[in-house]
Motif scaffolding. Structure first.
Motif, PDB file in Angstrom:
ATOM      1  N   ASN A 127       0.803  -1.218   0.000  1.00 50.69           N
ATOM      2  CA  ASN A 127       0.000   0.000   0.000  1.00 50.69           C
ATOM      3  C   ASN A 127       0.837   1.271   0.000  1.00 50.69           C
ATOM      4  O   ASN A 127       0.337   2.330  -0.401  1.00 50.69           O
ATOM      5  CB  ASN A 127      -0.918   0.008   1.230  1.00 50.69           C
ATOM      6  N   HIS A 128       2.081   1.202   0.420  1.00 52.78           N
ATOM      7  CA  HIS A 128       2.896   2.401   0.543  1.00 52.78           C
ATOM      8  C   HIS A 128       3.750   2.661  -0.683  1.00 52.78           C
ATOM      9  O   HIS A 128       4.573   3.584  -0.675  1.00 52.78           O
ATOM     10  CB  HIS A 128       3.800   2.284   1.785  1.00 52.78           C
TER      11      HIS A 128
ATOM     12  N   SER B 293       1.978  -3.257   9.561  1.00 49.96           N
ATOM     13  CA  SER B 293       1.651  -3.008   8.159  1.00 49.96           C
ATOM     14  C   SER B 293       0.976  -4.204   7.511  1.00 49.96           C
ATOM     15  O   SER B 293       0.393  -4.079   6.426  1.00 49.96           O
ATOM     16  CB  SER B 293       2.920  -2.645   7.386  1.00 49.96           C
TER      17      SER B 293
ATOM     18  N   ASN C 264      -4.601   3.541   7.221  1.00 49.70           N
ATOM     19  CA  ASN C 264      -3.431   2.658   7.215  1.00 49.70           C
ATOM     20  C   ASN C 264      -2.365   3.128   8.186  1.00 49.70           C
ATOM     21  O   ASN C 264      -1.680   2.311   8.822  1.00 49.70           O
ATOM     22  CB  ASN C 264      -2.861   2.569   5.798  1.00 49.70           C
ATOM     23  N   SER C 265      -2.197   4.432   8.312  1.00 51.18           N
ATOM     24  CA  SER C 265      -1.253   4.948   9.307  1.00 51.18           C
ATOM     25  C   SER C 265      -1.696   4.578  10.723  1.00 51.18           C
ATOM     26  O   SER C 265      -0.876   4.223  11.580  1.00 51.18           O
ATOM     27  CB  SER C 265      -1.133   6.461   9.156  1.00 51.18           C
TER      28      SER C 265
ATOM     29  N   THR D  53      -2.838  -3.566   7.066  1.00 55.09           N
ATOM     30  CA  THR D  53      -3.335  -2.407   6.347  1.00 55.09           C
ATOM     31  C   THR D  53      -4.262  -2.857   5.219  1.00 55.09           C
ATOM     32  O   THR D  53      -4.202  -3.999   4.749  1.00 55.09           O
ATOM     33  CB  THR D  53      -2.180  -1.585   5.763  1.00 55.09           C
TER      34      THR D  53
ATOM     35  N   LEU E 171      -3.488   1.928  11.533  1.00 53.66           N
ATOM     36  CA  LEU E 171      -3.274   0.495  11.708  1.00 53.66           C
ATOM     37  C   LEU E 171      -1.797   0.175  11.944  1.00 53.66           C
ATOM     38  O   LEU E 171      -1.464  -0.691  12.764  1.00 53.66           O
ATOM     39  CB  LEU E 171      -3.793  -0.263  10.479  1.00 53.66           C
ATOM     40  N   GLU E 172      -0.900   0.839  11.230  1.00 54.22           N
ATOM     41  CA  GLU E 172       0.526   0.610  11.445  1.00 54.22           C
ATOM     42  C   GLU E 172       0.964   1.058  12.831  1.00 54.22           C
ATOM     43  O   GLU E 172       1.857   0.446  13.437  1.00 54.22           O
ATOM     44  CB  GLU E 172       1.325   1.351  10.378  1.00 54.22           C
TER      45      GLU E 172
ATOM     46  N   TRP F  19      -7.981   6.992   3.308  1.00 57.10           N
ATOM     47  CA  TRP F  19      -7.336   5.676   3.176  1.00 57.10           C
ATOM     48  C   TRP F  19      -5.933   5.686   3.792  1.00 57.10           C
ATOM     49  O   TRP F  19      -5.566   4.770   4.537  1.00 57.10           O
ATOM     50  CB  TRP F  19      -7.300   5.302   1.689  1.00 57.10           C
ATOM     51  N   GLN F  20      -5.161   6.714   3.516  1.00 53.57           N
ATOM     52  CA  GLN F  20      -3.816   6.806   4.090  1.00 53.57           C
ATOM     53  C   GLN F  20      -3.866   6.975   5.607  1.00 53.57           C
ATOM     54  O   GLN F  20      -3.039   6.412   6.332  1.00 53.57           O
ATOM     55  CB  GLN F  20      -3.070   7.969   3.442  1.00 53.57           C
TER      56      GLN F  20
END
Length: 622
Positions: free
Chosen positions: A428-429, A483, A474-475, A486, A477-478, A470-471
């Motif tokens: 995703n990154h 990761s 995910n941030s 995510t 969740l990390e 979305w970003q």
């Protein structure tokens, strides 16, 4: 009276010579009117009167002008009426550009209704052909033979291309860039603009229109990198029976000579993997690397978290390989096998049958699929044994194999060494996943605005906001887990292209998909890694602070909040942990991790976002 008129005429001639020599008022004053053919006509004459009431500064007269003669000059005649505005035909000739809506971002468009052309031209759509240039003649012939394509579609429901939006809940809007027209014919194009072609349009004009249209579309969809494409990616364009390219001469007739009959589309053909990058919205250098790996090694595995578009990418790569190979029936040339926990033996038998056919005569080998897609290979128990049956056949005679996997397994090295697989990470990154969501949503918005000829600033604001959400998720969740948990962009691809519907859609997605998944993922992260990230911050706070839809007394968003108690945390947890033994805490976490991995080894993806999604919500990606 006659003498006075002759004197006035002489003065006008002197002034005209003075204006010409001194170039007063710029080139527009010195040049005469432009004829419809584009040539400069008879020089315009000026009088001593004000020029059409425009209030120009008085011109200086020659010093040797006889004052008595000037005194005898009668009052200036009434100003000439303003010149009639140039006709649309002359305007079209002088500036043969594409009709545009009055938008800041300059969306190439035309009126939605197909009425008589005001510039005496024919309305032509400009479309990008999504196949290989070699296959275009056959495609054009099929389109010309399909009467439904030209005679049974009205401008109101004209198919302008777009994305695969089956997940939009049946809303009316841009259709897929590949859809069936009946009689076994499917379109394979994407319309990016409309223009008008008249008898005054030259091939130089059309060259400029094609290049400008393509460049503007790329800058709109991918402002930063333009998908790695530019006008040099255009290998040719086709208008009826005419073909025009960089090193080709002009066709025998003008463009208007090739738009007779049912010809309503100008097709742009892209070279190499340009059509794949344009269609898949993945940068050209990335898809070029994938195709190179498949061409050299013939076996590729796409590995990454759920929802990152692995199946979507595998399908696009397979379609490109089949098109480049020139197979007559692309649908039958691609075989897809969905792997689950109980189908490992069936997969091994299927691959064994493929290997037997490949070892036979060439006639039998032609019946093999060109590409085999193996979805969810992580469900297979022993991949080394599954692919061992392929060792008996010649790799060149076997189909290309593209696999997808949610996580790397212990067989990674074995597959690469003994079965010549190459691995590609879809995270995703990083690209191609990182920027895909933004490009996909911008393309959907472009199609809607092109079809309706109306800018959607509020909807554009929403579509710019979704990738930031979305970003942020995910941030989050990390920070509280890892990761590995995510989410991919798939869940956001089905956003409706309507402001009220998009608000309802996001509320449902947050309350019934994202919020429950975040709580489960963070709860498991706390069990594995302990409390991380400092003080607890509700991820819904960012959503409310940046909420793009209008909010009123009756439209307050009913978004589910996530508290520390929902994920098994307490506000005083950090303070209490300082009084405990750090070594003991670490040992306890290691023990919990070992127990968790032992129990979840066979079901590692059970907490995936896939369990919260239906098949219809996967629009264009895995």
């Amino acid at each position: 009276m006659r003498q006075e008129m002759m004197n006035l005429k002489q003065n006008n001639e002197r002034l005209q010579r003075l204006v010409t020599t001194r170039s007063l008022a710029g080139s527009e004053v010195s040049l005469g009117p432009v004829s419809p053919s584009g040539s400069i006509g008879e020089p315009r004459r000026y009088s001593l009167a004000a020029d059409n009431g425009m209030g120009r500064a008085p011109l200086e007269l020659p010093q040797n002008l006889d004052e008595t003669e000037e005194d005898n000059i009668p009052p200036a005649p009434a100003p000439e009426p303003p010149p009639a505005p140039l006709s649309p035909a002359i305007i079209a000739e002088l500036s043969p550009t594409i009709e545009r809506a009055a938008m800041v971002n300059e969306i190439l468009t035309t009126p939605a209704e197909d009425v008589a052309d005001p510039v005496d031209g024919k309305k032509i759509s400009i479309a990008v052909y999504l196949g290989q240039p070699e296959s275009f003649p056959k495609y054009a012939e099929e389109m010309n033979e399909c009467d439904n394509y030209y005679h049974h579609s009205s401008p109101d429901d004209e198919l302008v291309g777009g994305d695969k939006m089956e997940a939009n809940g049946g809303e009316k809007g841009p259709k897929s860039s590949s859809f069936s027209l009946g009689n076994g014919v499917e379109t394979n194009e994407f319309v990016i603009a409309y223009t008008y072609i008249s008898g005054k349009t030259t091939w130089q004009n059309l060259d400029y229109i094609v290049r400008k249209t393509f460049k503007d579309y790329l800058s709109r969809i991918d402002p930063g990198t333009n998908l790695g494409l530019n006008t040099d990616s255009i290998t040719s364009y086709h208008l009826g029976e005419a073909k025009r390219g960089p090193e080709m001469g002009f066709p025998e007739l003008l463009p208007c000579g090739y738009i007779i009959g049912n010809v309503k589309t100008l097709y742009i053909c892209l070279q190499g993997v340009g059509s794949l990058a344009f269609d898949s919205l993945i940068l050209r250098n990335i898809v070029h690397r994938y195709i190179s790996l498949l061409t050299e090694h013939r076996r590729l595995i796409l590995c990454g978290p759920s929802g990152t578009g692995k199946s979507y990418l595998a399908r696009k790569l397979a379609e490109f390989l089949v098109a480049r190979a020139g197979r007559d029936n692309p649908i039958e040339a691609i075989a897809t096998f969905n792997v689950d926990h109980k189908s490992s033996k069936e997969l091994q038998q299927y691959l064994g049958h493929i290997a037997e056919q490949a070892s036979m005569s060439n006639g039998a080998a032609e019946e093999l699929p060109a590409v085999i897609i193996l979805d969810n290979l992580h469900h297979a128990s022993a991949l080394g044994d599954v692919f061992s049956c392929l060792l008996s056949a010649t790799a060149a005679k076997l189909p290309c194999i593209i696999g997808t996997m949610s996580q790397a397994t212990c067989n990674t090295t074995n597959l690469q060494l003994h079965h010549n697989f190459r691995w590609v990470l879809t995270a995703n990154h990083m690209e191609p996943v990182k920027g895909f969501l933004g490009r996909f949503l911008r393309r959907k918005l472009f199609s809607v605005e092109l079809q309706n000829q109306q800018q959607q600033p509020q909807l554009e604001k929403v579509l710019k906001w979704l990738p930031t959400v979305w970003q942020h998720i995910n941030s989050f969740l990390e920070t509280h887990s890892s990761s590995d948990v995510t989410i991919g962009p798939r869940l956001f691809l089905s956003c409706p292209m309507n402001l009220p519907d998009s608000q309802v859609w996001f509320t449902d997605v947050w309350n019934y998909h994202l919020a429950p998944y975040l709580m489960d993922a963070v709860r498991e992260g706390v069990q594995l890694y302990g409390r991380r990230g400092g003080a607890w911050v509700d991820p819904c706070t960012y959503i409310r602070e940046t909420y793009p839809w209008p909010v009123g007394p009756t439209t307050v968003p009913q978004l589910r909040q996530i508290t520390a108690d929902d994920v098994g945390l307490e506000a005083s947890a950090p303070g209490n942990s300082e009084n405990q033994d750090p070594l003991l805490n670490m040992l306890m976490r290691l023990q919990e991790a070992a127990n968790y991995n032992g129990n979840a080894e066979q079901d590692s993806d059970c907490a995936s976002l896939d369990s919260n999604m239906t098949h219809d919500s996967s629009a264009g990606a895995e």
